[in-house]
Scaffold this active site. Structure first.
Site, PDB file in Angstrom:
ATOM      1  N   SER A 142      57.698  29.922  32.775  1.00 32.53           N
ATOM      2  CA  SER A 142      56.390  29.273  32.641  1.00 32.53           C
ATOM      3  C   SER A 142      55.986  29.303  31.178  1.00 32.53           C
ATOM      4  CB  SER A 142      55.332  30.033  33.450  1.00 32.53           C
ATOM      5  OG  SER A 142      54.059  29.494  33.248  1.00 32.53           O
ATOM      6  N   TYR A 155      49.967  37.276  36.239  1.00 32.97           N
ATOM      7  CA  TYR A 155      50.990  36.216  36.289  1.00 32.97           C
ATOM      8  C   TYR A 155      51.721  36.160  34.939  1.00 32.97           C
ATOM      9  CZ  TYR A 155      52.942  31.472  36.943  1.00 32.97           C
ATOM     10  OH  TYR A 155      53.776  30.383  37.055  1.00 32.97           O
TER      11      TYR A 155
END
Ligand SMILES: NC(=O)c1ccc[n+]([C@@H]2O[C@H](COP(=O)([O-])OP(=O)(O)OC[C@H]3O[C@@H](n4cnc5c(N)ncnc54)[C@H](OP(=O)(O)O)[C@@H]3O)[C@@H](O)[C@H]2O)c1
Length: 238
Positions: A142, A155
């Site tokens: 990501s 996250y």
């Protein structure tokens, strides 16, 4: 990779979103795609959608990537049936909002799925790729592995960890013929982005097709060219 034989691509989290788009694209270009996920209904639906487009029919396995026993069983079954895995899309992952306000349970789940799960899948697949002396691993990381965004520290922590694992694998495996790339997209137009409250309208996000074009480009590079990571951002959130 050898030419003229069926190439095998294993995709974790292949029932939805990015994994589904990559599976569809790889089936379109002739791969035998193997989709995995936790929910059979979604896997069956994705298989049907790919078949209805006229592409190579995928097979699927129900697989939770936090279950090491099931991972071993699944990779053994794939090895027995096909003898090889040419491409691993290490994609399954979860999102939770929050940093210090995350519960311990949610923080642990993020690490368990986004780092440990992807580690376990790679650990099970790499021996097969080493025997083949070839393969390509895409770790779906990501953009949150390159910036510590406020309000999403759990996250980000999981994805920074995964990016570190991916870079180590890149340095260990590339010299022996197994390519490794970390895909680091910002907001992609999937259910996850909706659930996570992406501030971007769907049309302003990266499209899942963009991810397929990216891996298609990487898969077509010559053996002498390797790419450690690809960071893709959104024009409205650089
Ligand atoms: N969407 C974005 O903006 C974005 C941006 C950057 C990176 N990413 C990353 O891209 C990957 C895919 O995200 P997405 O947006 O496509 O999400 P999604 O639409 O929520 O799809 C997630 C996929 O992962 C599977 N999955 C989740 N937990 C799993 C587990 N424990 N074991 C096996 N499969 C599991 C889900 O299937 P089941 O629920 O049936 O298991 C589903 O197929 C993730 O790693 C995510 O962090 C997403």
């Amino acid at each position: 990779m050898g030419k003229g034989r069926l190439k095998i691509a294993l995709i974790t989290g292949g029932s939805k979103g990015i994994g589904k788009a990559l599976g569809t694209g790889l089936a379109k270009v002739g791969y035998q795609v193997i989709l995995t996920g936790r929910h059979e209904k979604d896997l069956k639906k994705t298989v049907q959608e790919i078949v209805s487009l006229g592409y190579q029919k995928p097979i699927y396995y129900i697989l939770d990537i936090t279950n090491s026993g099931l991972i071993t069983q699944t990779i053994d079954a794939i090895a027995a049936q096909f003898g090889r895995i040419d491409v691993l899309i290490n994609n399954a992952g979860i999102h939770r909002k929050g940093t210090l306000d995350l519960s311990e349970k949610d923080f642990r789940e993020l690490l368990e799925t986004n780092i440990t799960g992807q580690f376990l899948v790679a650990q099970a697949v790499v021996p097969l790729m080493k025997r083949q002396r070839s393969g390509y691993i895409f770790n779906v990381v990501s953009r949150s592995a390159t910036v510590g965004f406020p309000g999403t520290g759990g996250y980000c922590a999981s994805k920074w960890g995964l990016r570190g694992l991916s870079e180590s694998l890149y340095r260990e495996l590339t010299p022996i013929g197994i390519k490794v790339t970390a895909l680091c997209p910002a907001w992609v137009d999937t259910d996850m982005a909706n659930r996570a409250g992406s501030p971007l309208a769907p049309e302003d996000r990266i499209q899942t097709q963009d991810l397929f074009h990216t891996i298609e480009w990487l898969l077509n590079l010559s053996d002498g060219a390797c790419v450690k990571e690809v960071v893709i951002t959104n024009p409205l959130s650089l």
